[in-house]
Design an enzyme around this catalytic site. Structure first.
Site, PDB file in Angstrom:
ATOM      1  N   CYS A 152      52.274  59.003 115.166  1.00 16.35           N
ATOM      2  CA  CYS A 152      51.952  59.864 116.311  1.00 16.35           C
ATOM      3  C   CYS A 152      51.801  59.107 117.622  1.00 16.35           C
ATOM      4  O   CYS A 152      51.825  59.713 118.693  1.00 16.35           O
ATOM      5  CB  CYS A 152      50.688  60.674 116.023  1.00 16.35           C
ATOM      6  N   HIS A 196      47.229  62.798 122.727  1.00  9.04           N
ATOM      7  CA  HIS A 196      47.884  63.271 121.504  1.00  9.04           C
ATOM      8  C   HIS A 196      47.148  64.511 121.022  1.00  9.04           C
ATOM      9  O   HIS A 196      45.911  64.521 120.917  1.00  9.04           O
ATOM     10  CB  HIS A 196      47.844  62.171 120.447  1.00  9.04           C
ATOM     11  N   ASN A 198      49.734  70.027 115.984  1.00  5.27           N
ATOM     12  CA  ASN A 198      50.004  68.600 116.086  1.00  5.27           C
ATOM     13  C   ASN A 198      51.484  68.375 115.801  1.00  5.27           C
ATOM     14  O   ASN A 198      51.943  68.568 114.686  1.00  5.27           O
ATOM     15  CB  ASN A 198      49.132  67.846 115.079  1.00  5.27           C
TER      16      ASN A 198
END
Length: 370
Positions: A114, A266, A296
């Site tokens: 990520c 993020h 996400n």
């Protein structure tokens, strides 16, 4: 020679299929209300059966190129951050260059899970600056324009165990992209800070499918190809490492925290971000959250959110903006830049404008994507 490189355009793509909390919760054995209360996520997008990571990445890239007013052949580098590539090889970035017609670009993938977009952004920025320095010193021009496409793209729906409530409720599919290029003096000037805590790499993993545990009937039966995550361990890692990463970045850039206008993190978990927000010290910044609408999206989450905010006209020329992500490895990547005069940027702010403190609770969710 210190050439100013910055973000000159943004783009994003979310697949058409939307999956709500009720649908995800049924398979994971939890309620829709529980998912939203624990994560702040309401829905996420899922790639169609015919869509792979490269397809999503190409859509986002085209939107960014259109906004920049550039042809694909003007791109010198295409860097794709992903941990869900189309294939083990070739690189997904190579496929993207074919899909968008960037036939003169050098292309490669970055996998920092990520955090990948932040690592890819750093690599592209450094390569463009190196090319500019070589050209100024009388070296050979690369032959393309002084531009790079940096793309974050993931299709996590293909590696999730629907019954695992720790992971299945969090992730969606999507892609975000930025075009990097020369910007006026005083703008851009990307400063980055990257770190990897390899001693904690077991917190996030896909155990099988690589050289250590090749795919076999046993690994398939074991479910070892699913994405796994130690949720409590990841939360602890974020609380322990993200504040320090932001402070290190600000010190490196020589910018006080009070000067930061925007924070694009993020989009892992809204509750976790609200918890860690006070420790970041960015009291005069606006934290941009869009995870309620797309969950996400892995390496895509920062550039998707950045594109949504940019297209809504939320950035003004010269605004100090911090991007930050954390992910498997375990890795943390952050970047600071002054917003360039992009298509959707507002005029520069008055210097003595009063700064209004922001809190996580006051940060609105962003909606809509081109």
């Amino acid at each position: 020679m210190n050439t100013a490189i910055g973000i000159i355009a943004t783009g994003s793509y979310l697949p058409a299929t939307v999956v709500d909390n009720t649908t995800v919760g049924e398979a994971a054995g939890v309620s829709a209300e529980w998912i939203e209360r624990k994560t702040g996520i309401r829905r996420r997008h899922r790639a169609a059966p015919h869509e792979a990571t490269s397809d999503l990445a190409a859509h986002a890239a085209r939107h960014a190129l259109e906004q920049a007013g550039l042809a694909p052949d003007e791109i010198a580098y295409v860097v794709v951050a992903t941990s869900t590539p189309d294939h083990p090889q070739p690189a997904t970035a190579a496929i993207v260059t074919d899909l968008i017609g960037a036939r003169r670009a050098a292309a490669f993938d970055v996998n920092s899970v990520c955090s990948g977009f932040m690592f890819a952004l750093t690599a592209a920025d450094r390569m463009l600056r190196s090319d500019a320095a070589d050209a100024a010193a009388g070296g050979q021009s690369p032959g393309q324009g002084p531009y790079a496409l940096v793309i974050g793209a993931d299709v996590y729906s293909r590696i999730l165990d629907p019954a695992d409530r720790k992971t299945a409720i969090l992730f969606g599919d999507g892609a975000g992209a930025v075009v990097l290029g020369p910007v006026p003096a005083g703008a851009g000037g990307i400063t980055t800070s990257l770190a990897t805590r390899g001693d904690q790499h077991r917190l996030i993993s896909v155990p099988a499918g690589g050289s250590r545990r090749p795919a076999s009937q046993d690994t398939l039966a074991e479910g070892a190809h699913w994405f796994t995550m130690d949720g409590r361990g990841v939360r602890g890692f974020v609380h322990e490492n993200l504040p320090g990463a932001i402070h290190t970045l600000l010190d490196k850039a020589g910018v006080p925290a009070r000067a930061v206008r925007h924070f694009v993190p993020h989009q892992a978990n809204g509750v976790m971000l609200a918890e860690v927000w006070p420790a970041l010290g960015l009291d005069t910044a606006r934290m941009h959250l869009a995870l309620a609408h797309h969950g996400n999206t892995g390496a895509a989450s920062v550039p998707i959110t950045l594109d949504l905010a940019h297209r809504r006209g939320l950035f003004a020329e010269g605004d100090v903006t911090v991007l930050s992500a954390f992910g498997g490895g375990m890795s943390v990547g952050s970047a600071l830049l002054r917003w360039a005069p992009t298509r959707h940027a507002r005029p520069a702010r008055v210097r003595d404008e009063t700064l209004v403190p922001a809190t996580a609770a006051r940060v609105p969710a962003l909606a809509g994507v081109r």
